[in-house]
Design a protein around this motif. Structure first.
Motif, PDB file in Angstrom:
ATOM      1  N   PHE A 236     131.351  10.867 -58.733  1.00 25.66           N
ATOM      2  CA  PHE A 236     130.999  10.515 -57.352  1.00 25.66           C
ATOM      3  C   PHE A 236     130.535  11.589 -56.735  1.00 25.66           C
ATOM      4  CE2 PHE A 236     131.176   5.818 -55.487  1.00 25.66           C
ATOM      5  CZ  PHE A 236     130.513   6.231 -54.306  1.00 25.66           C
ATOM      6  N   PRO A 237     129.425  11.425 -56.098  1.00 26.42           N
ATOM      7  CA  PRO A 237     129.100  12.576 -55.058  1.00 26.42           C
ATOM      8  C   PRO A 237     129.990  12.654 -53.830  1.00 26.42           C
ATOM      9  CG  PRO A 237     127.455  10.865 -54.918  1.00 26.42           C
ATOM     10  CD  PRO A 237     128.475  10.251 -55.910  1.00 26.42           C
ATOM     11  N   LEU A 238     131.210  13.167 -54.208  1.00 26.62           N
ATOM     12  CA  LEU A 238     132.040  13.575 -53.042  1.00 26.62           C
ATOM     13  C   LEU A 238     132.343  15.021 -52.871  1.00 26.62           C
ATOM     14  CD1 LEU A 238     134.694  10.432 -53.865  1.00 26.62           C
ATOM     15  CD2 LEU A 238     132.710  10.377 -52.371  1.00 26.62           C
ATOM     16  N   ARG A 239     132.717  15.217 -51.441  1.00 20.24           N
ATOM     17  CA  ARG A 239     133.005  16.250 -51.256  1.00 20.24           C
ATOM     18  C   ARG A 239     134.517  16.178 -50.591  1.00 20.24           C
ATOM     19  NH1 ARG A 239     130.179  19.958 -47.513  1.00 20.24           N
ATOM     20  NH2 ARG A 239     131.897  20.198 -46.244  1.00 20.24           N
ATOM     21  N   LEU A 240     135.633  16.327 -51.291  1.00 25.32           N
ATOM     22  CA  LEU A 240     136.782  15.950 -50.780  1.00 25.32           C
ATOM     23  C   LEU A 240     137.243  16.933 -49.716  1.00 25.32           C
ATOM     24  CD1 LEU A 240     138.866  14.766 -53.880  1.00 25.32           C
ATOM     25  CD2 LEU A 240     137.649  13.253 -52.154  1.00 25.32           C
ATOM     26  N   MET A 241     137.738  16.487 -48.593  1.00 24.06           N
ATOM     27  CA  MET A 241     138.338  17.477 -47.445  1.00 24.06           C
ATOM     28  C   MET A 241     139.758  17.754 -47.699  1.00 24.06           C
ATOM     29  SD  MET A 241     136.414  15.080 -44.359  1.00 24.06           S
ATOM     30  CE  MET A 241     137.368  13.551 -44.666  1.00 24.06           C
ATOM     31  N   ALA A 242     140.481  17.005 -48.356  1.00 24.59           N
ATOM     32  CA  ALA A 242     141.929  17.412 -48.464  1.00 24.59           C
ATOM     33  C   ALA A 242     142.303  16.719 -49.558  1.00 24.59           C
ATOM     34  CB  ALA A 242     142.401  16.840 -47.274  1.00 24.59           C
ATOM     35  N   PRO A 243     143.484  17.309 -50.381  1.00 26.57           N
ATOM     36  CA  PRO A 243     144.016  16.734 -51.320  1.00 26.57           C
ATOM     37  C   PRO A 243     144.391  15.222 -51.077  1.00 26.57           C
ATOM     38  CG  PRO A 243     145.037  18.909 -51.020  1.00 26.57           C
ATOM     39  CD  PRO A 243     144.110  18.424 -49.929  1.00 26.57           C
ATOM     40  N   THR A 244     144.459  14.567 -51.940  1.00 30.36           N
ATOM     41  CA  THR A 244     145.030  13.057 -51.857  1.00 30.36           C
ATOM     42  C   THR A 244     146.289  13.090 -51.563  1.00 30.36           C
ATOM     43  OG1 THR A 244     143.387  12.256 -53.573  1.00 30.36           O
ATOM     44  CG2 THR A 244     144.966  10.662 -53.050  1.00 30.36           C
ATOM     45  N   GLU A 245     146.626  12.090 -50.594  1.00 33.25           N
ATOM     46  CA  GLU A 245     148.067  11.831 -50.029  1.00 33.25           C
ATOM     47  C   GLU A 245     148.496  10.570 -50.808  1.00 33.25           C
ATOM     48  OE1 GLU A 245     150.188  13.411 -47.845  1.00 33.25           O
ATOM     49  OE2 GLU A 245     148.718  15.114 -47.727  1.00 33.25           O
ATOM     50  N   ILE A 246     149.662  10.593 -50.952  1.00 31.64           N
ATOM     51  CA  ILE A 246     150.268   9.370 -51.793  1.00 31.64           C
ATOM     52  C   ILE A 246     151.646   9.078 -50.545  1.00 31.64           C
ATOM     53  CG2 ILE A 246     151.672   8.423 -53.510  1.00 31.64           C
ATOM     54  CD1 ILE A 246     150.052  10.221 -55.372  1.00 31.64           C
ATOM     55  N   LEU A 247     151.688   7.896 -50.211  1.00 32.34           N
ATOM     56  CA  LEU A 247     152.651   7.224 -49.398  1.00 32.34           C
ATOM     57  C   LEU A 247     153.375   6.050 -49.879  1.00 32.34           C
ATOM     58  CD1 LEU A 247     150.824   6.772 -45.965  1.00 32.34           C
ATOM     59  CD2 LEU A 247     152.193   8.589 -46.699  1.00 32.34           C
ATOM     60  N   LEU A 248     154.744   6.565 -50.337  1.00 29.93           N
ATOM     61  CA  LEU A 248     155.470   5.815 -51.234  1.00 29.93           C
ATOM     62  C   LEU A 248     156.187   4.544 -50.657  1.00 29.93           C
ATOM     63  CD1 LEU A 248     157.194   8.254 -53.496  1.00 29.93           C
ATOM     64  CD2 LEU A 248     155.335   6.993 -54.043  1.00 29.93           C
ATOM     65  N   GLY A 249     156.245   3.392 -51.237  1.00 35.03           N
ATOM     66  CA  GLY A 249     156.948   2.232 -50.343  1.00 35.03           C
ATOM     67  C   GLY A 249     156.053   1.318 -49.631  1.00 35.03           C
ATOM     68  N   GLU A 250     156.925   0.457 -49.214  1.00 35.89           N
ATOM     69  CA  GLU A 250     156.132  -0.364 -48.321  1.00 35.89           C
ATOM     70  C   GLU A 250     155.444   0.214 -47.109  1.00 35.89           C
ATOM     71  OE1 GLU A 250     155.509  -3.986 -48.124  1.00 35.89           O
ATOM     72  OE2 GLU A 250     155.946  -3.771 -50.303  1.00 35.89           O
ATOM     73  N   PRO A 251     154.268  -0.171 -46.625  1.00 35.46           N
ATOM     74  CA  PRO A 251     154.039   0.462 -45.115  1.00 35.46           C
ATOM     75  C   PRO A 251     155.030   0.281 -44.240  1.00 35.46           C
ATOM     76  CG  PRO A 251     152.262  -0.674 -46.260  1.00 35.46           C
ATOM     77  CD  PRO A 251     153.600  -0.999 -46.814  1.00 35.46           C
ATOM     78  N   SER A 252     155.331   1.407 -43.442  1.00 32.80           N
ATOM     79  CA  SER A 252     156.388   1.456 -42.465  1.00 32.80           C
ATOM     80  C   SER A 252     155.751   2.073 -41.129  1.00 32.80           C
ATOM     81  CB  SER A 252     157.722   2.158 -42.640  1.00 32.80           C
ATOM     82  OG  SER A 252     157.353   3.601 -42.786  1.00 32.80           O
ATOM     83  N   GLU A 253     156.291   1.859 -39.950  1.00 28.03           N
ATOM     84  CA  GLU A 253     155.730   2.209 -38.926  1.00 28.03           C
ATOM     85  C   GLU A 253     155.679   3.919 -38.904  1.00 28.03           C
ATOM     86  OE1 GLU A 253     154.390   1.141 -35.939  1.00 28.03           O
ATOM     87  OE2 GLU A 253     154.680  -0.985 -37.090  1.00 28.03           O
ATOM     88  N   THR A 254     156.499   4.472 -39.806  1.00 31.66           N
ATOM     89  CA  THR A 254     156.471   5.949 -39.821  1.00 31.66           C
ATOM     90  C   THR A 254     155.236   6.245 -40.671  1.00 31.66           C
ATOM     91  OG1 THR A 254     158.885   5.933 -39.489  1.00 31.66           O
ATOM     92  CG2 THR A 254     157.765   7.942 -40.738  1.00 31.66           C
TER      93      THR A 254
END
Length: 124
Positions: free
Chosen positions: A85-103
């Protein structure tokens, strides 16, 4: 005086190539499903790749994965897609584990805001 960044939110099901064409940068947020990208998110990338590619442009983007497992499968799949894909990634991909929480939601908002500020400042 600083101006706030404009932000629009789209579900993958509703988004088209105009998301790429009309944005200074795109923060992609996708879920992991059975150790890969969720189906409709992957379908968004599939249906917008060639129309965007034909515009001979490059999009600034970053990826955030919400993972119930460890996120490695979704990350590997996104990295394969991103290479074509013609993308320039601004940052490494982030992975958030588990159910989305307020944090984790607060972290995602802060991360998105930091990327937005970087775009406004011309860092990316």
């Amino acid at each position: 005086m600083k101006t706030a960044a404009q932000c629009a939110v789209f579900r993958a099901l509703d988004a088209g190539v105009d998301v790429w064409l009309e944005s200074d940068a795109v923060l992609l947020v996708g879920a992991e499903n059975s150790a890969s990208l969720a189906g409709e998110f992957k379908a968004f990338l599939d249906r917008t790749l060639y129309p965007f590619y034909e515009q001979e442009r490059v999009a600034l983007a970053a990826m955030l994965i919400c993972a119930g497992n460890d996120g490695r499968g979704a990350l590997a799949q996104f990295e394969r897609v991103a290479k074509g894909f013609p993308l320039r990634l601004m940052a490494p991909t982030e992975i958030l584990l588990g159910e989305p929480s307020e944090t984790s939601l607060a972290y995602a908002r802060d991360w998105g805001q930091a990327l937005s500020e970087g775009v406004k400042m011309g860092i990316f």
